[in-house]
Design a protein around this motif. Structure first.
Motif, short mmCIF file in Angstrom:
data_model
loop_
_atom_site.label_atom_id
_atom_site.label_comp_id
_atom_site.label_asym_id
_atom_site.label_seq_id
_atom_site.Cartn_x
_atom_site.Cartn_y
_atom_site.Cartn_z
N LYS A 68 0.83 -1.21 0.00
CA LYS A 68 0.00 0.00 0.00
C LYS A 68 0.86 1.25 0.00
O LYS A 68 0.56 2.22 -0.70
CB LYS A 68 -0.94 0.01 1.21
CG LYS A 68 -2.03 -1.05 1.14
CD LYS A 68 -2.85 -1.07 2.40
CE LYS A 68 -3.84 -2.22 2.37
NZ LYS A 68 -4.56 -2.34 3.63
N ARG B 18 1.01 4.09 -2.96
CA ARG B 18 0.77 5.51 -2.68
C ARG B 18 1.96 6.36 -3.12
O ARG B 18 1.78 7.46 -3.65
CB ARG B 18 0.49 5.69 -1.19
CG ARG B 18 0.19 7.13 -0.78
CD ARG B 18 -1.10 7.66 -1.38
NE ARG B 18 -1.37 8.99 -0.87
CZ ARG B 18 -2.18 9.86 -1.43
NH1 ARG B 18 -2.85 9.54 -2.52
NH2 ARG B 18 -2.35 11.04 -0.91
N GLN C 19 1.63 6.74 -6.81
CA GLN C 19 0.52 7.65 -7.11
C GLN C 19 0.92 9.10 -6.87
O GLN C 19 0.68 9.96 -7.72
CB GLN C 19 -0.69 7.29 -6.24
CG GLN C 19 -1.88 8.21 -6.45
CD GLN C 19 -2.99 7.95 -5.44
OE1 GLN C 19 -2.73 7.59 -4.29
NE2 GLN C 19 -4.22 8.15 -5.87
N GLU D 120 -7.32 15.12 -4.30
CA GLU D 120 -6.16 15.49 -3.49
C GLU D 120 -6.14 16.98 -3.18
O GLU D 120 -5.48 17.41 -2.24
CB GLU D 120 -4.86 15.10 -4.21
CG GLU D 120 -4.71 13.62 -4.47
CD GLU D 120 -4.51 12.77 -3.23
OE1 GLU D 120 -4.39 13.31 -2.11
OE2 GLU D 120 -4.47 11.55 -3.37
#
Length: 162
Positions: free
Chosen positions: A61, A65, A68, A110
């Motif tokens: 994870k 991230r 990303q 975001e």
């Protein structure tokens, strides 16, 4: 030739917040998860080691991230969006969609960060793509994923202020 890279508009505040998150995950975050994996590995049999598997999942994870955030920041436009009264990334829109009034941000989730209840539509989503370029008072329709035509009337457009 298609361009799969989408430029994202970010406020300076959002950019700084995401940059800090990336730095934390890339440095201390990676070290911490590597230490947890090593500690769990030392406990023995990995097949039945729940702590090891949980740490490996968390590592996946974190790495996702990091990828990303790296991509987002690489293709971000930082600063105030030019505002001429039209719907564009970085604007807050009030619109009547299928008879219901809704206020939302056109852009990237975001931008608003955690704790905001402002709905966000991507400019490439069906509703986002339909209204980009419109001004208050203009109407259009878009095709929902279920194939239904949905009427939209833009009633207000404002620059997003965090």
């Amino acid at each position: 030739m298609s361009n799969d890279t989408q430029v994202t508009w970010l406020t300076q505040e959002a950019h700084d917040r995401l940059q800090a998150e990336l730095e934390q995950l890339s440095g201390p975050g990676r070290k911490e998860i590597a230490d947890r994996i090593e500690a769990a590995r030392e406990e023995g049999d990995l097949k039945e080691n729940g702590g090891y598997h949980a740490a490996k999942d968390e590592q996946g994870k974190i790495e996702a991230r990091i990828r990303q955030l790296t991509d987002l920041l690489k293709h971000a436009t930082v600063g105030e969006a030019d505002f001429d009264g039209t719907v564009e990334p970085g604007t807050v829109v009030t619109a009547v969609i299928a008879g219901d009034e809704s206020t939302f941000l056109v852009g990237n989730r975001e931008i608003v960060g955690e704790g905001s209840d402002l709905t966000v539509y991507s400019p490439v989503s069906p509703v986002g793509a339909a209204i980009v370029g419109l001004r208050a008072g203009e109407k259009t329709t878009y095709t929902a994923p279920n194939g239904k035509e949905i009427a939209v009337e833009v009633t207000k457009v404002e620059r997003y202020e965090p």
